[in-house]
Write an enzyme that holds these catalytic residues in place. Structure first.
Site, PDB file in Angstrom:
ATOM      1  N   ASP A 195       4.238  -4.853  -7.530  1.00 34.37           N
ATOM      2  CA  ASP A 195       3.615  -3.603  -7.074  1.00 34.37           C
ATOM      3  C   ASP A 195       4.186  -2.403  -7.826  1.00 34.37           C
ATOM      4  OD1 ASP A 195       5.869  -4.551  -5.415  1.00 34.37           O
ATOM      5  OD2 ASP A 195       5.757  -2.576  -4.516  1.00 34.37           O
ATOM      6  N   GLY A 224       2.756   3.696   1.385  1.00 40.41           N
ATOM      7  CA  GLY A 224       3.329   3.906   2.713  1.00 40.41           C
ATOM      8  C   GLY A 224       3.929   5.284   2.882  1.00 40.41           C
ATOM      9  N   ASP A 283       7.894   4.044 -10.675  1.00 42.35           N
ATOM     10  CA  ASP A 283       8.828   3.790  -9.579  1.00 42.35           C
ATOM     11  C   ASP A 283      10.281   3.860 -10.038  1.00 42.35           C
ATOM     12  OD1 ASP A 283       9.880   3.230  -7.085  1.00 42.35           O
ATOM     13  OD2 ASP A 283       8.073   2.125  -6.566  1.00 42.35           O
ATOM     14  N   GLY A 310       0.845  -1.202   0.000  1.00 38.82           N
ATOM     15  CA  GLY A 310       0.000   0.000   0.000  1.00 38.82           C
ATOM     16  C   GLY A 310       0.871   1.238   0.000  1.00 38.82           C
ATOM     17  N   GLY A 367       7.623   7.385   5.958  1.00 40.24           N
ATOM     18  CA  GLY A 367       6.687   8.067   5.064  1.00 40.24           C
ATOM     19  C   GLY A 367       7.315   9.182   4.242  1.00 40.24           C
ATOM     20  N   ARG A 386      -1.883  -1.236 -10.052  1.00 40.56           N
ATOM     21  CA  ARG A 386      -0.728  -2.099 -10.296  1.00 40.56           C
ATOM     22  C   ARG A 386      -1.186  -3.544 -10.338  1.00 40.56           C
ATOM     23  NH1 ARG A 386       2.902   1.041  -6.786  1.00 40.56           N
ATOM     24  NH2 ARG A 386       1.735   2.945  -6.423  1.00 40.56           N
TER      25      ARG A 386
HETATM   26  P1  AMP Z   1       9.010   0.721  -3.385  1.00 41.62           P
HETATM   27  O1  AMP Z   1      10.182  -0.191  -3.246  1.00 41.62           O
HETATM   28  O2  AMP Z   1       9.366   2.173  -3.417  1.00 41.62           O
HETATM   29  O3  AMP Z   1       8.116   0.325  -4.505  1.00 41.62           O
HETATM   30  O4  AMP Z   1       8.174   0.565  -2.033  1.00 41.62           O
HETATM   31  C1  AMP Z   1       7.648  -0.659  -1.589  1.00 41.62           C
HETATM   32  C2  AMP Z   1       6.701  -0.413  -0.447  1.00 41.62           C
HETATM   33  O5  AMP Z   1       7.374   0.192   0.657  1.00 41.62           O
HETATM   34  C3  AMP Z   1       5.533   0.506  -0.763  1.00 41.62           C
HETATM   35  O6  AMP Z   1       4.417   0.034  -0.063  1.00 41.62           O
HETATM   36  C4  AMP Z   1       5.996   1.831  -0.220  1.00 41.62           C
HETATM   37  O7  AMP Z   1       4.918   2.691   0.089  1.00 41.62           O
HETATM   38  C5  AMP Z   1       6.747   1.416   1.022  1.00 41.62           C
HETATM   39  N1  AMP Z   1       7.772   2.400   1.401  1.00 41.62           N
HETATM   40  C6  AMP Z   1       8.920   2.674   0.756  1.00 41.62           C
HETATM   41  N2  AMP Z   1       9.620   3.626   1.400  1.00 41.62           N
HETATM   42  C7  AMP Z   1       8.891   3.994   2.477  1.00 41.62           C
HETATM   43  C8  AMP Z   1       9.064   4.944   3.543  1.00 41.62           C
HETATM   44  N3  AMP Z   1      10.142   5.713   3.623  1.00 41.62           N
HETATM   45  N4  AMP Z   1       8.091   5.009   4.477  1.00 41.62           N
HETATM   46  C9  AMP Z   1       7.007   4.220   4.431  1.00 41.62           C
HETATM   47  N5  AMP Z   1       6.786   3.325   3.460  1.00 41.62           N
HETATM   48  C10 AMP Z   1       7.712   3.189   2.493  1.00 41.62           C
HETATM   49 MG    MG Z   2       6.647   1.131  -5.510  1.00 37.68          MG
END
Ligand code: AMP
Ligand code: MG
Length: 472
Positions: free
Chosen positions: A244, A88, A254, A86, A122, A179
Site C-alpha cells: 500500500d 484512514g 510514505d 484505505g 485520523g 498503489r
Molecule cells: P501507513 O503505515 O502510514 O502506510 O498506514 C497504513 C494504514 O493505516 C493506512 O490505511 C493509514 O490510513 C492507516 N493509518 C495510519 N495512521 C493512522 C491514524 N492515526 N488514524 C487512522 N488511520 C491511520
Molecule cells: Mg501508507
C-alpha cells in the site's frame, strides 16, 4: 490575494466503489508552519493570505472545486495481506493539472477520521509532518521521483502518542495515490469490472499508450526498478515498503519511518516496527520485486482466464532483478566517476562498499570526498581505502570527466537523522529556523555550501538516532 486552486477532478468519476466522500474534520486553531511557493506555482495555485491558507490546508474550509474523498485500498503489510486499508487519516481534495501539463493529486494528510480509520484517530503530529516535508522535498531536489509537500499547518489540537503532541496536517502532492494495494483490493474481492476500470484509468493517467494490464505491469516495473536503484544510490532506507506504500506512478511515497544512512551498513534498519529487518537497506531491491509480483497477481484477475496470462506476467516479473542490477550498476559506477560501466566495474564498486562497511565509512561523505582528496579519512583504517584506490585510479584513466560526473551524482547534503530530530524538537518549541535552513540547503544538495558545512557532519556517538518511528 485570495487562494485559488484550479481543481480538475477525475477520480470521482471512476465510480463510487473506489472511495467514500469525506470532508476533512475541522481543527481548533490552524496556523501555517510552511508553504511551498515554488510548488504552488508549478501547480497553478495562487496563494492566499496566511489565515485563509491555514483554514484550507488545515481542513477547516473545503476550497471551491474540491471534492474531498477517502480512497479505498488494501495491502500486504510486512508480508501479510490486509484486505481492507484505505485513507484512514487523509483525504484527497482533488486534482490539478500543473503548468508542466502533469496531473497531480492534492491530499490532506492528518485531516481527521474517515470510514477507513479503523481504531486510528485520523491525525498526525508535527514531527512526522515536518519530517515528510523536509525529506520529500529533499528527495525531489536529489532528482528522485517522489510525492511532494505543499503545506504544513499546525492544528492547535493535541494528538496523543507517547504523550500529548502538537497536531499538524500535511498537504501532499502526488502524480496520483494509486498503489499496488489499490489493485489488490478489487482483485481480492473478485471485482473484475472495477479492476478493468482502474487499469484503464492508471494507463491513461501515467503511461498513456501502453497495452493492457501486462503493458501496465511492464511500465510499473520499469519505473520501480529505476526508483529503488536511486534510493540505493543515496543510502535511502524507505522503512515500510508495504504494497500500500508502493505507487503505480513510480514515485516514492510514505515517509513514516524512512531514514538516510550515516555509516554504510548494508543491513541497516531504522524502523522500530521492522523487527525482522524485512525492509533493511540491502533487502529493498528484493522487496520491490516481491511487490511487483503482488501487482501481477492482482492485474491478471481481470482476465477471463487468469491462467493464460501467468506465463507472461511471470516473465515480466522475472526480468526485474536484472533491470535493477543494471540501474544499480550505472548509478554506482557514476558515483565513482565511471560514465559507461562494464560488468567488471561491478567488482570494483563492491570492493569499495565492503571496505566502507568494514571501515565504518560515512556513505554520503565518502562518495562526495571521492572527487576531492579526503575520502581515505572517512575510513577507520585509511590504508583500506588506499588498497582500493590504486585500481580505481587506473580505471579512471579511461574516463573523460570523472570529477564532474562524481560531483553531479554524489550529494553533499542529505537530511541527516540527528539534525531532523533536532529540527523537530525546535519546531515543537516554536523555532522553525532549522526547518527553514534545512529546506533551503537541501534544495541544492549537489552544491558545496561551506556556510552550512555543519549539516554535512555525521552524528557524534551520542547523537546517533538508533530508530525511527512510524510516527502515526
Ligand atoms: P501507513 O503505515 O502510514 O502506510 O498506514 C497504513 C494504514 O493505516 C493506512 O490505511 C493509514 O490510513 C492507516 N493509518 C495510519 N495512521 C493512522 C491514524 N492515526 N488514524 C487512522 N488511520 C491511520
Ligand atoms: Mg501508507
Amino acid at each position: 490575494m485570495t487562494l485559488h486552486i484550479p481543481f480538475d477532478n477525475t477520480y470521482t468519476a471512476l465510480g463510487s466503489v473506489f472511495y467514500r466522500k469525506q470532508a476533512p474534520e475541522p481543527v481548533s486553531q490552524p496556523r501555517v508552519l510552511a508553504f511551498n511557493h515554488d510548488l504552488a506555482q508549478l501547480l497553478g495555485i495562487t496563494p492566499g493570505d496566511l489565515p485563509e491558507m491555514a483554514e484550507v490546508f488545515g481542513g477547516n474550509r473545503v476550497p471551491e472545486g474540491a471534492d474531498p474523498l477517502a480512497q479505498l485500498y488494501a495491502g500486504h503489510q510486512f508480508g501479510t495481506f490486509n484486505p481492507q486499508l484505505g485513507d484512514g487519516r487523509a483525504v484527497l481534495l482533488g486534482e490539478v493539472v500543473g503548468t508542466d501539463g502533469i496531473r497531480r493529486d492534492i491530499q490532506l494528510k492528518g485531516s481527521g477520521r474517515t470510514p477507513y480509520s479503523r481504531r486510528g484517530d485520523g491525525r498526525a503530529w508535527m514531527g512526522p509532518v515536518l519530517r515528510e516535508y523536509v525529506v520529500s522535498e529533499a528527495m525531489h531536489a536529489l532528482g528522485i521521483p517522489t510525492t511532494r509537500a505543499l503545506a504544513a499547518v499546525e492544528t492547535g489540537d493535541p494528538v496523543w502518542r507517547e504523550g500529548a503532541m502538537p497536531g499538524a496536517v500535511l498537504t501532499r502532492v502526488a502524480a496520483s495515490h494509486l498503489r499496488v494495494g489499490t489493485f489488490q483490493i478489487f482483485a481480492a474481492r473478485g471485482e473484475r469490472e472495477a479492476l478493468k476500470r482502474l487499469t484503464h484509468y492508471a494507463i491513461e493517467r501515467h503511461y498513456p499508450g501502453v497495452d493492457g494490464p501486462m503493458g501496465l505491469l511492464r511500465a510499473v516495473r520499469d519505473a520501480q526498478a529505476r526508483l529503488v536503484a536511486q534510493w540505493m544510490s543515496v543510502g535511502f532506507i524507505h522503512g515500510v515498503m508495504n504494497t500500500d506504500n508502493c505507487t503505480i506512478s513510480g514515485e516514492t511515497i510514505d515517509y513514516g519511518p524512512c531514514a538516510f544512512m550515516d555509516i554504510y551498513n548494508p543491513s541497516q534498519v531504522f524502523s522500530s516496527i521492522d523487527r525482522m529487518g524485512r525492509y533493511a537497506y540491502d533487502n529493498q531491491p528484493g522487496i520491490i520485486v516481491w511487490n511487483l509480483a503482488q501487482l501481477a497477481t492482482a492485474l491478471i484477475q481481470q482476465l477471463e482466464d487468469p491462467q493464460e496470462a501467468v506465463e507472461e506476467a511471470t516473465e515480466i516479473v522475472h526480468a526485474m532483478p536484472g533491470m535493477i542490477e543494471r540501474e544499480w550498476l550505472s548509478r554506482f559506477a557514476a558515483k565513482i566517476g565511471i560514465a559507461r560501466p562494464q560488468t567488471s566495474d561491478m567488482t570494483l564498486i563492491e570492493d569499495l562498499l565492503e571496505r566502507m562497511a568494514a571501515g565504518q565509512a560515512d556513505f554520503t561523505n565518502t562518495f562526495r570526498a571521492l572527487s576531492g582528496e579526503a575520502a581515505r579519512d572517512q575510513f577507520i583504517d585509511p590504508e583500506a581505502f588506499d588498497g582500493w584506490a590504486d585500481g580505481w585510479r587506473q580505471r579512471l584513466e579511461a574516463e573523460e570527466n570523472p570529477k564532474t560526473l562524481m560531483q553531479q551524482v554524489n550529494p553533499a547534503f542529505i537530511p541527516r537523522n540527528h539534525r531532523m530530530e533536532e529540527m523537530i524538537a525546535a519546531a515543537v518549541s516554536g523555532n522553525m529556523a532549522l526547518f527553514e535552513r534545512m529546506n533551503t540547503v537541501l534544495s541544492r544538495p549537489y552544491e558545496d555550501q561551506p556556510e552550512h558545512a555543519d549539516l554535512q557532519n555525521p552524528p557524534k556517538p551520542d547523537e546517533v538516532v538508533p530508530a525511527t518511528f512510524c510516527g502515526t
